[in-house]
Design a protein around this motif. Sequence first.
Motif: not given
Length: 595
Positions: A376-400
């Motif tokens: 099986g697998a766990e579904a995780l999220v990454r934010w591939h921003m339009s400028d090419g930068k990748i944000l990991y969950p710790d950087e936006f999940i608490p805010l969301f």
Amino acid sequence: MKQKQSMSVYTCIWIVAIVILIFSLFQNMGYSKVINYSGIVRGGAQLAVKEELNGEHDEQLILKLDNILRELQTGEGEYDLIRIDDDSYQKQLDDMQVTWHLMKDKINHLDQQQARDELYALSQDFFTQADKMVATAQSVSDQHLFNSIAMFFIYLIITGGVFAFWYRYKQKQIQQVMYTDKLTGLYNGAAFEIEVQKHSESAMNESVLIYFDLDDFKYLNATYGYLFGNQMLIAIAKALREFVDGRGSCARNSNDCFFVFTHYHKNVINDLKTCIIQSIKNEIEFDISDDITFTFGAYRIQKDISIQDMMENALLAHKNAKTRGKGNVVWYDQNLLDKIYQEGLIINQMHRALIDGEFQMFLQPKFKIPSLEIVGAEALVRWHMSDGKILYPDEFIPLFESNGFIYDLDFSILEQACQFIHERQLYHFIIAVNFSRVTIHHKDFYERFKGIIERYQIPVKCLEIEITESAFNDLSSTILNMLMRLRNDGFVVSMDDFGSGYSSLNLLNTMSVDVLKIDRVFLLKQDEKKVKIIGLIIDIAKALNMKVICEGVETKQDLELLTRLKCPLGQGYYVSKAVNEEEFIEKFLNKMEEG
């Protein structure tokens, strides 16, 4: 209520004063009546003598004068005269009675010239005595009136003083209720603002404002009881008083939150923390001081800033410290401002990013131990921003989670997972999807969840609903019933990060789950104690017919340990980090299909 009480006391004081005044006035009227009848005796006696000398006997007048004189002496009679209890006055009345009796005796012998001369002489003496008696009565009346007025004003002064003292005392009590925390005796937030305002500008520029709270205070209350919680708060308050030592101020702002205004020095937070821990050790019976943590927000005070802005800065720093986890310290400085600015950018872009598909699902495989077979697998999220930068969950999940956007994001990842299963026809493969506590509390969670599953026609056994252990502690009975309803529908419910918070067996009893996921912390810096805890969790899960999986498997040593403990499933970097869909297909699914 207190205003009504004050008015009642004030009214009673004046009623008593008015009663005293009225009583004094009525008594003075009695004296006036005595003086008036004393004058009648004086004049009446002269009239009786004159009539007798003219041969006109007036027995009724004589009888009236007898009655008046007797009533002046006794205070009893038909004229309602009061008795003046003055020795001089009463002696003068006695002398007048003697003279009056002599006068009446002479009236009975007026046929003799000598008697007539003696009656006339006695009437003159009686008139003189009556004058003195009237003067004495007047003097006694005046003295009584003066005394009454003096007593009236003395009463007003005394009662006014007592009332003023009582009023000030009540005002202090009201001030204490309004500005003092009842449990700890510290200032409350409103009083704290006033106290800080009193400090000079030079002191302000060398000071720091700290706002902190006790981590997991609800848990401590639930575990040790509210009496213990109160003792803890009182111990903290005692420490704060000792720490500021009259050179600053401290306050309890809410349940377990405190303000401290004190002189700034480099290690001020550490010194404050040490002072609090020591106070807890001294005041609390339970030996838990080493397990207690505090989250601090601090602001080093600058020139030309209002008290409200200082407090808001400290509160903002504390809020950001809470998002970073327990025991953190955040200063209101440029780094924090940069972080806030970055969060502002994230908030401004999040809705567009969701529409544009910038939030991408990554998958981390779950495997059997020790064979490493992918199950099986766990579904995780990454934010591939339009400028090419990748944000990991710790950087936006608490805010969301704080602004509620996590609800839409969680369902976006669920939809991507369902689409992935549907397109690849993975009907014998389980993907775990994380759901925030914010999301599962939403009233439309069940309907929206079922709607997505039905739209992609996904078998219920293909999806695992993963919720963190800490979220289960705050779930209402309504939410627990909803999750049970999903389990009854056939969905798998997993408790993530088990052991990272304050796990309880009762939690497993009230909310039975299908899978326990052991937190990665137990594989970091392994020791004998941690190994035993992992083994116990595995045994508990098996005893409760639950599946168990351990995350954070990164080394061969971790795998060997879990093999020895008979942990059936693992997840971690030892096999793979989370990868995008294409890489997951290439590295794992294709091999599974080939196998």
